[in-house]
Motif scaffolding. Structure first.
Motif, mmCIF file in Angstrom:
data_model
loop_
_atom_site.group_PDB
_atom_site.id
_atom_site.type_symbol
_atom_site.label_atom_id
_atom_site.label_comp_id
_atom_site.label_asym_id
_atom_site.label_seq_id
_atom_site.Cartn_x
_atom_site.Cartn_y
_atom_site.Cartn_z
ATOM 1 N N HIS A 148 0.797 -1.225 0.000
ATOM 2 C CA HIS A 148 0.000 0.000 0.000
ATOM 3 C C HIS A 148 0.833 1.280 0.000
ATOM 4 C CE1 HIS A 148 -3.512 -2.514 0.799
ATOM 5 N NE2 HIS A 148 -2.871 -3.061 1.822
ATOM 6 N N TYR A 149 2.116 1.191 -0.399
ATOM 7 C CA TYR A 149 2.985 2.366 -0.335
ATOM 8 C C TYR A 149 2.447 3.528 -1.173
ATOM 9 C CZ TYR A 149 4.591 1.006 -4.995
ATOM 10 O OH TYR A 149 4.638 0.682 -6.328
ATOM 11 N N ASP A 150 1.638 3.235 -2.196
ATOM 12 C CA ASP A 150 1.119 4.283 -3.071
ATOM 13 C C ASP A 150 -0.113 4.980 -2.493
ATOM 14 O OD1 ASP A 150 -0.267 1.881 -3.324
ATOM 15 O OD2 ASP A 150 -0.900 2.306 -5.378
ATOM 16 N N LYS A 151 -0.551 4.505 -1.328
ATOM 17 C CA LYS A 151 -1.714 5.098 -0.670
ATOM 18 C C LYS A 151 -1.250 5.983 0.502
ATOM 19 C CE LYS A 151 -4.629 2.483 -3.063
ATOM 20 N NZ LYS A 151 -3.712 1.566 -3.726
ATOM 21 N N ASN A 152 -2.197 6.719 1.059
ATOM 22 C CA ASN A 152 -1.898 7.524 2.238
ATOM 23 C C ASN A 152 -1.750 6.589 3.450
ATOM 24 O OD1 ASN A 152 -1.595 9.688 4.020
ATOM 25 N ND2 ASN A 152 -3.798 9.821 4.366
ATOM 26 N N ILE A 153 -0.561 6.542 4.040
ATOM 27 C CA ILE A 153 -0.308 5.671 5.190
ATOM 28 C C ILE A 153 0.091 6.543 6.376
ATOM 29 C CG2 ILE A 153 1.136 3.827 6.143
ATOM 30 C CD1 ILE A 153 1.557 2.780 3.340
ATOM 31 N N SER A 154 -0.677 6.499 7.412
ATOM 32 C CA SER A 154 -0.323 7.194 8.650
ATOM 33 C C SER A 154 -0.035 6.152 9.723
ATOM 34 C CB SER A 154 -1.456 8.114 9.108
ATOM 35 O OG SER A 154 -2.549 7.353 9.604
ATOM 36 N N ILE A 155 0.852 6.505 10.642
ATOM 37 C CA ILE A 155 1.177 5.575 11.723
ATOM 38 C C ILE A 155 -0.067 5.283 12.560
ATOM 39 C CG2 ILE A 155 2.545 5.238 13.817
ATOM 40 C CD1 ILE A 155 4.749 6.862 12.576
ATOM 41 N N THR A 156 -0.886 6.308 12.768
ATOM 42 C CA THR A 156 -2.090 6.124 13.574
ATOM 43 C C THR A 156 -3.025 5.102 12.935
ATOM 44 O OG1 THR A 156 -1.969 8.390 14.414
ATOM 45 C CG2 THR A 156 -4.106 7.282 14.546
ATOM 46 N N ALA A 157 -3.261 5.251 11.624
ATOM 47 C CA ALA A 157 -4.145 4.320 10.920
ATOM 48 C C ALA A 157 -3.546 2.916 10.876
ATOM 49 C CB ALA A 157 -4.416 4.826 9.510
ATOM 50 N N LEU A 158 -2.225 2.835 10.674
ATOM 51 C CA LEU A 158 -1.576 1.530 10.632
ATOM 52 C C LEU A 158 -1.680 0.823 11.973
ATOM 53 C CD1 LEU A 158 0.155 -0.588 9.186
ATOM 54 C CD2 LEU A 158 2.179 0.746 9.794
ATOM 55 N N CYS A 159 -1.472 1.565 13.059
ATOM 56 C CA CYS A 159 -1.566 0.957 14.387
ATOM 57 C C CYS A 159 -2.996 0.502 14.692
ATOM 58 C CB CYS A 159 -1.093 1.947 15.454
ATOM 59 S SG CYS A 159 0.686 2.219 15.435
ATOM 60 N N GLN A 160 -3.973 1.238 14.191
ATOM 61 C CA GLN A 160 -5.355 0.800 14.333
ATOM 62 C C GLN A 160 -5.591 -0.483 13.555
ATOM 63 O OE1 GLN A 160 -7.596 4.227 13.068
ATOM 64 N NE2 GLN A 160 -7.453 5.243 15.072
ATOM 65 N N HIS A 161 -5.010 -0.557 12.364
ATOM 66 C CA HIS A 161 -5.118 -1.758 11.526
ATOM 67 C C HIS A 161 -4.487 -2.969 12.220
ATOM 68 C CE1 HIS A 161 -5.045 -4.289 7.920
ATOM 69 N NE2 HIS A 161 -3.746 -4.477 8.129
ATOM 70 N N ASN A 163 -4.008 -3.122 15.444
ATOM 71 C CA ASN A 163 -4.520 -3.177 16.817
ATOM 72 C C ASN A 163 -3.381 -3.086 17.834
ATOM 73 O OD1 ASN A 163 -6.551 -3.289 18.752
ATOM 74 N ND2 ASN A 163 -6.486 -5.535 18.890
ATOM 75 N N LEU A 164 -2.512 -2.080 17.610
ATOM 76 C CA LEU A 164 -1.335 -1.890 18.457
ATOM 77 C C LEU A 164 -1.309 -0.486 19.032
ATOM 78 C CD1 LEU A 164 1.762 -3.388 16.603
ATOM 79 C CD2 LEU A 164 0.735 -4.222 18.702
ATOM 80 N N ASN A 165 -0.714 -0.342 20.194
ATOM 81 C CA ASN A 165 -0.437 0.961 20.774
ATOM 82 C C ASN A 165 0.618 1.669 19.920
ATOM 83 O OD1 ASN A 165 1.660 2.491 22.686
ATOM 84 N ND2 ASN A 165 -0.411 2.755 23.526
ATOM 85 N N LYS A 166 0.384 2.934 19.607
ATOM 86 C CA LYS A 166 1.277 3.677 18.712
ATOM 87 C C LYS A 166 2.694 3.789 19.261
ATOM 88 C CE LYS A 166 1.590 8.108 16.274
ATOM 89 N NZ LYS A 166 0.896 9.411 16.009
ATOM 90 N N SER A 167 2.840 4.120 20.533
ATOM 91 C CA SER A 167 4.175 4.268 21.139
ATOM 92 C C SER A 167 4.922 2.941 21.112
ATOM 93 C CB SER A 167 4.066 4.778 22.577
ATOM 94 O OG SER A 167 3.527 6.069 22.604
ATOM 95 N N TYR A 168 4.217 1.853 21.420
ATOM 96 C CA TYR A 168 4.834 0.534 21.403
ATOM 97 C C TYR A 168 5.293 0.182 19.994
ATOM 98 C CZ TYR A 168 5.228 -4.554 21.317
ATOM 99 O OH TYR A 168 5.680 -5.837 21.117
ATOM 100 N N PHE A 169 4.438 0.450 19.006
ATOM 101 C CA PHE A 169 4.791 0.127 17.619
ATOM 102 C C PHE A 169 6.032 0.901 17.174
ATOM 103 C CE2 PHE A 169 4.592 1.435 13.144
ATOM 104 C CZ PHE A 169 4.747 0.201 12.544
#
Length: 240
Positions: A148-161, A163-169
């Motif tokens: 999905h590199y050609d799409k908009n990727i945010s750390i927040t959305a990825l961590c939701q995908h 199911n991880l804590n953002k700081s931990y990830f």
């Protein structure tokens, strides 16, 4: 055999150009293809001055004499403190009694060889990344970027995908790969964009959008940070 040693060995066997790796403090890490005469051509003070006066990605030809050059460049596009590759010496004049044992190479070819060295290092890094026994969440994150590199990727959305804590990830990703997620993502996108720059006639904005950047200026800034050139300069220098 570690990544740097393997990279330099493969490069030397391809190009027959002496090459070494030195740390950011200018301590020698590994070298191949050198003799005593070649060693005296690299005044450490010259390299030290170049290194400490350069703020962006380093990739410079250094003229030793009228016909002899070497090149200093960062080992890593992502982390300039990782150390440096030193390529050469090479002679841009065909052999005579003063350079019988030195590789002859036109200067423009020398620049292509530095791209080959970075290409070998990048390929080995990517294979190492693929083969590592990463935390399964890190593997999923890397696979997600590949798809999905050609799409908009945010750390927040990825961590939701994931199911991880953002700081931990963020902490786990940096520990596992040695790079922040944003650096990894931008580097992957830049590598993908190189193919489009060289194999298509798409304009820079369309290429930026095609690999996931939504801003041409930001794409150009990131591209130059990783390669030392703007996308336009890279296309002109490398497209045949």
């Amino acid at each position: 055999m570690n990544l740097i040693t393997s990279t330099l060995n493969d490069f030397y066997h391809c190009c027959k150009i002496p090459v070494k790796a030195i740390s950011y403090e200018l301590d020698e890490i590994y070298k191949i293809g050198y003799n005593e005469d070649f060693e005296i051509l690299f005044p450490l003070n010259d390299i030290r001055n170049l290194v400490h006066n350069e703020h962006d990605y380093l990739n410079h030809n250094i003229k030793v004499s009228e016909n002899i050059y070497y090149k200093v460049m960062h080992i890593s596009k992502l982390n300039k403190y990782k150390g440096f590759f030193v390529l050469g010496p090479i002679s841009i004049q065909k052999h005579n009694e003063n350079n019988n044992f030195m590789t002859y190479l036109p200067l423009e070819c020398f620049n292509y060889c530095s791209n080959l060295l970075i290409g070998i290092a990048t390929d080995k890094f990517n294979k190492t990344m693929d083969n590592k026994s990463f935390n399964p969440y890190i593997k999923k994150a890397i696979e997600y970027v590949h798809k999905h590199y050609d799409k908009n990727i945010s750390i927040t959305a990825l961590c939701q995908h994931l199911n991880l804590n953002k700081s931990y990830f963020c902490s786990t990703f940096k520990t596992a790969t040695g790079h922040t997620f944003c650096h990894f993502l931008n580097h992957f996108r830049v590598e993908k964009s190189k193919k489009l720059l060289l194999e298509t006639d798409l304009n820079i904005l369309d290429i930026a959008l095609a690999v996931g950047f939504n801003n041409q200026n930001y794409y150009s800034t990131i591209f130059k940070k990783f390669t030392g050139k703007t996308p336009f300069q890279y296309r002109i220098c490398n497209k045949h």
